[in-house]
Enzyme design. Structure first.
Site, PDB file in Angstrom:
ATOM      1  N   GLN A  75      84.755 -34.053  58.129  1.00  0.00           N
ATOM      2  CA  GLN A  75      84.210 -32.705  57.921  1.00  0.00           C
ATOM      3  C   GLN A  75      85.336 -31.669  57.949  1.00  0.00           C
ATOM      4  OE1 GLN A  75      80.997 -32.099  57.153  1.00  0.00           O
ATOM      5  NE2 GLN A  75      81.333 -29.909  57.026  1.00  0.00           N
ATOM      6  N   LYS A 115      73.677 -34.530  57.868  1.00  0.00           N
ATOM      7  CA  LYS A 115      74.120 -35.657  57.036  1.00  0.00           C
ATOM      8  C   LYS A 115      73.709 -36.984  57.677  1.00  0.00           C
ATOM      9  CE  LYS A 115      77.896 -32.970  55.069  1.00  0.00           C
ATOM     10  NZ  LYS A 115      79.307 -32.568  55.092  1.00  0.00           N
ATOM     11  N   ASP A 173      83.230 -37.925  49.558  1.00  0.00           N
ATOM     12  CA  ASP A 173      83.316 -36.474  49.348  1.00  0.00           C
ATOM     13  C   ASP A 173      83.949 -36.154  47.994  1.00  0.00           C
ATOM     14  OD1 ASP A 173      82.379 -34.539  51.120  1.00  0.00           O
ATOM     15  OD2 ASP A 173      83.925 -34.983  52.611  1.00  0.00           O
TER      16      ASP A 173
HETATM   17  N1  GUN Z   1      83.031 -28.460  54.613  1.00  0.00           N
HETATM   18  C1  GUN Z   1      82.304 -27.667  53.788  1.00  0.00           C
HETATM   19  N2  GUN Z   1      81.803 -28.388  52.770  1.00  0.00           N
HETATM   20  C2  GUN Z   1      82.218 -29.659  52.969  1.00  0.00           C
HETATM   21  C3  GUN Z   1      82.004 -30.864  52.246  1.00  0.00           C
HETATM   22  O1  GUN Z   1      81.353 -30.921  51.206  1.00  0.00           O
HETATM   23  N3  GUN Z   1      82.587 -31.968  52.777  1.00  0.00           N
HETATM   24  C4  GUN Z   1      83.329 -31.930  53.907  1.00  0.00           C
HETATM   25  N4  GUN Z   1      83.876 -33.060  54.338  1.00  0.00           N
HETATM   26  N5  GUN Z   1      83.561 -30.828  54.586  1.00  0.00           N
HETATM   27  C5  GUN Z   1      82.989 -29.694  54.116  1.00  0.00           C
END
Ligand code: GUN
Length: 295
Positions: A98, A54, A121
């Site tokens: 995350q 990311k 998100d």
């Molecule tokens: N863990 C798995 N997928 C995601 C996501 O799309 N965003 C976040 N913050 N954590 C995740």
């Protein structure tokens, strides 16, 4: 028949090129640089690789990014304080915590503490509620990526029988919701299957579009789909390690057999994964524009 391969890598690349242009224009016209912070607690290897990807993508697009990595024993209080600090930081337009978080931290409490205007998100209840109502909001990245992939691959969703396998808050529930909305990429008849579904095969065999997000490697086999189905495989399962130490990934769909029956299918890796990261970048740019009153 062998299926058309829907490449998330290629589609994501095209969207990133568009975003690069948007980011450059924001800087030139408005002296505005979108900013993203990613917060990782602990040392989950999958999470580490997602967060690194990311930040790298943000950097490549000209988005300012900060990566905060905290030890697994970080207190909930300290994490909430960090979120509050970034809620008040004008350089930061998007905050991503995350998941999963360590067990001693209340995930909902942390997600609810993020300013909904910085919730790139799309996990805050304000954004979830707006999504449900079909209002403008931050859409969750993986479901949004699935929609965009279908749209850009020319798959007609209107009137289609869509079967979603998996009812997580991150993928299954929002995908189902978005695909029934009254707008482009929606208008489908949606069935949501889960671990308590009585006859899963009955449903998967009816699907014109099958979206699988169950988290079980190679769960869907060729005899569970109909000829000509479009398959979107959201699964990312680590099934081993190569000699060079790289994770070997498998989707939730048995690719080699299902591709012989499907009209189109996403691979793993190179399917939904790159789209998720790209939609996060899109949301971050949207957050920056909103903060400046540009939309
Ligand atoms: N863990 C798995 N997928 C995601 C996501 O799309 N965003 C976040 N913050 N954590 C995740």
């Amino acid at each position: 028949m062998s299926a058309k391969i829907i490449s998330g890598t290629e589609t994501a690349k095209a969207i990133r090129e568009e975003l690069k242009v948007d980011v450059a224009a924001l800087k030139k016209k408005h002296n505005l640089v979108p900013g993203l912070v990613t917060i990782l607690v602990g040392e989950n290897p999958a999470s580490q690789s997602y967060v690194a990807a990311k930040n790298k993508t943000a950097h490549n697009l000209g988005i300012y990014s900060e990566q905060v990595t905290l030890p697994a024993d970080t207190s909930e209080e300290d994490l909430l304080a960090l979120v509050a600090q970034h809620n008040n930081d004008p350089k930061i337009h998007g905050i991503l915590v995350q998941l999963p978080l360590p067990k001693h931290i209340n995930e909902a409490k942390v997600l609810y503490a993020i300013d909904p205007g910085k919730d790139v998100d799309g996990f805050h209840p304000v954004n979830v509620g707006k999504m449900m109502l079909g209002e403008q909001c931050f859409l969750p990245c993986t479901p949004h990526g699935v929609l965009e992939l279908l749209l850009r691959s020319g798959v007609e969703t209107s009137g289609a029988e869509v079967v979603v396998v998996g009812r997580s808050n991150i993928v299954g529930k929002p995908v189902a919701n978005l695909m029934l909305q009254k707008r482009e990429g929606g208008n489908a008849t949606v069935t949501l299957c889960h671990t308590r579904t009585r006859d899963m095969d009955f449903h998967t065999r009816r699907a014109d579009i099958l979206v699988v997000a169950a988290g079980v490697a190679n769960m869907i086999k060729a005899d569970q789909v109909k000829e000509g189905v479009v398959v979107i495989d959201v699964g990312v399962n680590r099934i081993g390690m190569s000699e060079s130490g790289k994770a070997i990934l498998a989707g939730d769909v048995e690719f080699d057999s299902v591709k012989e029956k499907a009209a189109a299918i996403t691979p793993v890796p190179g399917g939904v994964g790159p789209m998720t990261i790209t939609m996060l970048m899109k949301n971050t740019v949207q957050a920056a524009r909103q903060s400046a009153g540009l939309e």
